[in-house]
Design an enzyme around this catalytic site. Structure first.
Site, PDB file in Angstrom:
ATOM      1  N   ASP A 110      -7.915   5.272  -6.143  1.00 16.36           N
ATOM      2  CA  ASP A 110      -7.892   6.709  -5.817  1.00 16.36           C
ATOM      3  C   ASP A 110      -8.111   7.631  -7.012  1.00 16.36           C
ATOM      4  O   ASP A 110      -8.127   8.855  -6.850  1.00 16.36           O
ATOM      5  CB  ASP A 110      -6.568   7.064  -5.112  1.00 16.36           C
ATOM      6  CG  ASP A 110      -5.332   6.648  -5.929  1.00 16.36           C
ATOM      7  OD1 ASP A 110      -4.323   6.236  -5.305  1.00 16.36           O
ATOM      8  OD2 ASP A 110      -5.380   6.713  -7.182  1.00 16.36           O
ATOM      9  N   HIS A 125      -9.181  -2.823  -9.401  1.00 18.98           N
ATOM     10  CA  HIS A 125      -9.856  -3.007  -8.103  1.00 18.98           C
ATOM     11  C   HIS A 125     -10.947  -1.968  -7.917  1.00 18.98           C
ATOM     12  O   HIS A 125     -11.366  -1.685  -6.801  1.00 18.98           O
ATOM     13  CB  HIS A 125      -8.839  -2.937  -6.941  1.00 18.98           C
ATOM     14  CG  HIS A 125      -7.962  -4.148  -6.888  1.00 18.98           C
ATOM     15  ND1 HIS A 125      -6.779  -4.174  -6.189  1.00 18.98           N
ATOM     16  CD2 HIS A 125      -8.087  -5.373  -7.467  1.00 18.98           C
ATOM     17  CE1 HIS A 125      -6.230  -5.369  -6.318  1.00 18.98           C
ATOM     18  NE2 HIS A 125      -6.986  -6.112  -7.099  1.00 18.98           N
ATOM     19  N   SER A 202       3.376  -4.572  -4.351  1.00 18.65           N
ATOM     20  CA  SER A 202       4.058  -5.718  -3.710  1.00 18.65           C
ATOM     21  C   SER A 202       3.802  -6.989  -4.513  1.00 18.65           C
ATOM     22  O   SER A 202       4.372  -8.036  -4.246  1.00 18.65           O
ATOM     23  CB  SER A 202       3.540  -5.887  -2.277  1.00 18.65           C
ATOM     24  OG  SER A 202       2.134  -6.174  -2.309  1.00 18.65           O
ATOM     25  N   ASN A 230      10.137  -0.262  -7.863  1.00 13.46           N
ATOM     26  CA  ASN A 230       9.527  -0.413  -6.548  1.00 13.46           C
ATOM     27  C   ASN A 230      10.537  -0.043  -5.458  1.00 13.46           C
ATOM     28  O   ASN A 230      11.743  -0.101  -5.665  1.00 13.46           O
ATOM     29  CB  ASN A 230       9.017  -1.849  -6.352  1.00 13.46           C
ATOM     30  CG  ASN A 230       7.883  -1.911  -5.344  1.00 13.46           C
ATOM     31  OD1 ASN A 230       6.874  -1.209  -5.447  1.00 13.46           O
ATOM     32  ND2 ASN A 230       8.073  -2.734  -4.322  1.00 13.46           N
TER      33      ASN A 230
HETATM   34  N1  APR Z   1       7.808   4.295  -4.837  1.00 17.57           N
HETATM   35  C1  APR Z   1       8.002   2.986  -5.134  1.00 17.57           C
HETATM   36  N2  APR Z   1       7.509   1.965  -4.383  1.00 17.57           N
HETATM   37  C2  APR Z   1       6.789   2.313  -3.294  1.00 17.57           C
HETATM   38  C3  APR Z   1       6.547   3.652  -2.912  1.00 17.57           C
HETATM   39  C4  APR Z   1       7.099   4.667  -3.744  1.00 17.57           C
HETATM   40  N3  APR Z   1       6.931   5.969  -3.469  1.00 17.57           N
HETATM   41  N4  APR Z   1       5.801   3.646  -1.774  1.00 17.57           N
HETATM   42  C5  APR Z   1       5.580   2.350  -1.462  1.00 17.57           C
HETATM   43  N5  APR Z   1       6.170   1.551  -2.366  1.00 17.57           N
HETATM   44  C6  APR Z   1       6.131   0.102  -2.456  1.00 17.57           C
HETATM   45  C7  APR Z   1       6.061  -0.631  -1.139  1.00 17.57           C
HETATM   46  O1  APR Z   1       7.368  -0.906  -0.662  1.00 17.57           O
HETATM   47  C8  APR Z   1       5.331  -1.914  -1.544  1.00 17.57           C
HETATM   48  O2  APR Z   1       6.234  -2.894  -2.037  1.00 17.57           O
HETATM   49  O3  APR Z   1       4.919  -0.200  -3.118  1.00 17.57           O
HETATM   50  C9  APR Z   1       4.451  -1.472  -2.704  1.00 17.57           C
HETATM   51  C10 APR Z   1       2.994  -1.320  -2.298  1.00 17.57           C
HETATM   52  O4  APR Z   1       2.507  -2.613  -1.979  1.00 17.57           O
HETATM   53  P1  APR Z   1       1.110  -2.754  -1.220  1.00 17.57           P
HETATM   54  O5  APR Z   1       1.052  -1.819  -0.079  1.00 17.57           O
HETATM   55  O6  APR Z   1       0.881  -4.219  -1.003  1.00 17.57           O
HETATM   56  O7  APR Z   1       0.051  -2.206  -2.290  1.00 17.57           O
HETATM   57  P2  APR Z   1      -0.508  -2.992  -3.536  1.00 17.57           P
HETATM   58  O8  APR Z   1       0.514  -3.903  -4.108  1.00 17.57           O
HETATM   59  O9  APR Z   1      -1.086  -1.972  -4.448  1.00 17.57           O
HETATM   60  O10 APR Z   1      -1.697  -3.848  -2.882  1.00 17.57           O
HETATM   61  C11 APR Z   1      -2.520  -4.582  -3.749  1.00 17.57           C
HETATM   62  O11 APR Z   1      -3.975  -5.118  -1.905  1.00 17.57           O
HETATM   63  O12 APR Z   1      -5.036  -4.376  -0.013  1.00 17.57           O
HETATM   64  C12 APR Z   1      -5.220  -4.695  -1.332  1.00 17.57           C
HETATM   65  O13 APR Z   1      -6.861  -3.901  -2.793  1.00 17.57           O
HETATM   66  C13 APR Z   1      -5.694  -3.506  -2.115  1.00 17.57           C
HETATM   67  O14 APR Z   1      -5.107  -2.805  -4.344  1.00 17.57           O
HETATM   68  C14 APR Z   1      -4.577  -3.241  -3.102  1.00 17.57           C
HETATM   69  C15 APR Z   1      -3.921  -4.604  -3.224  1.00 17.57           C
END
Ligand code: APR
Length: 263
Positions: A110, A125, A202, A230
């Site tokens: 983003d 990514h 995650s 997190n």
């Molecule tokens: N503050 C802290 N943690 C947060 C918040 C917040 N405001 N909002 C969400 N989270 C946590 C969620 O609970 C989750 O554990 O952030 C984590 C986001 O995990 P994902 O949704 O799996 O995102 P990410 O880890 O970036 O995914 C990795 O997967 O789909 C692909 O390419 C995509 O880059 C992405 C990759």
């Protein structure tokens, strides 16, 4: 919680080379949903994830169809240009300005770390606001191409100005290799760091999820601190990869840590 905030601030201040690894949890407070959290894009629409797994294959099979899909709005890749950085992004900028934070390695496409003012960002990514050549990895600003005109004249896909190869989004799709320049630079940052902040991810998608584990291996050889911030515990927490886990919102915790560092 407070004692962990103070501990993180102290360890950051004492670090020689701190880096931050970030994920979609950094951007939810900017209005961009994450993927696997309770309101995540994949959580709410598993079919969107299945479609995303097809993107790279679709591009390779028919770049023109990939581009028409992207430009006619059927793509899961939404336009995030109206999203603004939140206090979590700004806190990382403040830590970079103090000379403590040396680099952000983000999974997010983003561009919000750059919009916030972070100077050294590795888009692991890719970046939604860039195009990349499928053949030579050269990157271009989309404004260098008149994409609507190419669509109207049925002349998609856009071609590389360097090698005439086919361009795709800089976004790294599932099953697509991490661009070699970013992959190498990220490994070098992990090798150099003595403190790693892991924020809003995650930690389940590879090869990005390998980076904290590589850092943890350095612990035996020398001082290495891994701090996880997190909303929920992750495999890094459960496997003891992170030294400690600060539960909560990155938009709240990171500014508190940056505020303590400044004191
Ligand atoms: N503050 C802290 N943690 C947060 C918040 C917040 N405001 N909002 C969400 N989270 C946590 C969620 O609970 C989750 O554990 O952030 C984590 C986001 O995990 P994902 O949704 O799996 O995102 P990410 O880890 O970036 O995914 C990795 O997967 O789909 C692909 O390419 C995509 O880059 C992405 C990759």
């Amino acid at each position: 919680m407070d004692e962990l905030i103070f501990k993180a601030a102290r360890q950051l201040s004492q670090s020689k080379y701190a880096i931050a690894l970030t994920g979609a949890g950094m951007s939810t407070e900017s209005g961009i949903p994450d993927f696997r959290g309770p309101n995540g894009v994949w959580t709410k629409n598993p079919d969107a994830e299945r479609q995303a797994y097809q993107s790279y294959y679709k591009f390779q099979q028919d770049p023109k169809a990939y581009w028409i899909e992207r430009m006619t709005g059927l793509s899961w890749l939404k336009d995030f240009s109206s999203a603004r950085p939140n206090p979590g992004h700004l806190a990382l900028v403040a830590l970079e300005k103090t000379g403590i934070l040396k680099c952000v390695v983000t999974q997010n496409i983003d561009n919000l770390h750059q919009k916030a003012g972070s100077q050294r960002v590795l888009d692991y990514h890719g970046n939604l606001f860039l195009l990349r050549c499928y053949h030579c990895d050269a990157r271009f600003d989309p404004s260098e191409y008149d994409l609507p005109e190419l669509l109207a004249r049925d002349e998609l896909p856009p071609c590389c100005k360097k090698c005439n190869g086919v361009l795709k989004s800089d976004v790294v799709h599932f099953n697509e290799a991490i661009p070699p320049d970013v992959a190498q630079a990220s490994l070098e940052e992990v090798e150099r760091c003595d403190l790693m902040l892991i924020c809003g991810t995650s930690a389940t998608v590879y090869p990005f999820a390998m980076l904290p584990r590589m850092a943890a291996e350095k612990k035996d050889k020398r001082k290495m601190t891994i701090i996880e911030i997190n909303a929920e515990p992750t495999p890094l927490t459960r496997e003891g990869i992170s030294d400690y886990f600060i539960e909560g919102k990155t938009g709240v915790i990171l500014p508190r840590i940056a505020g303590e560092v400044k004191k």
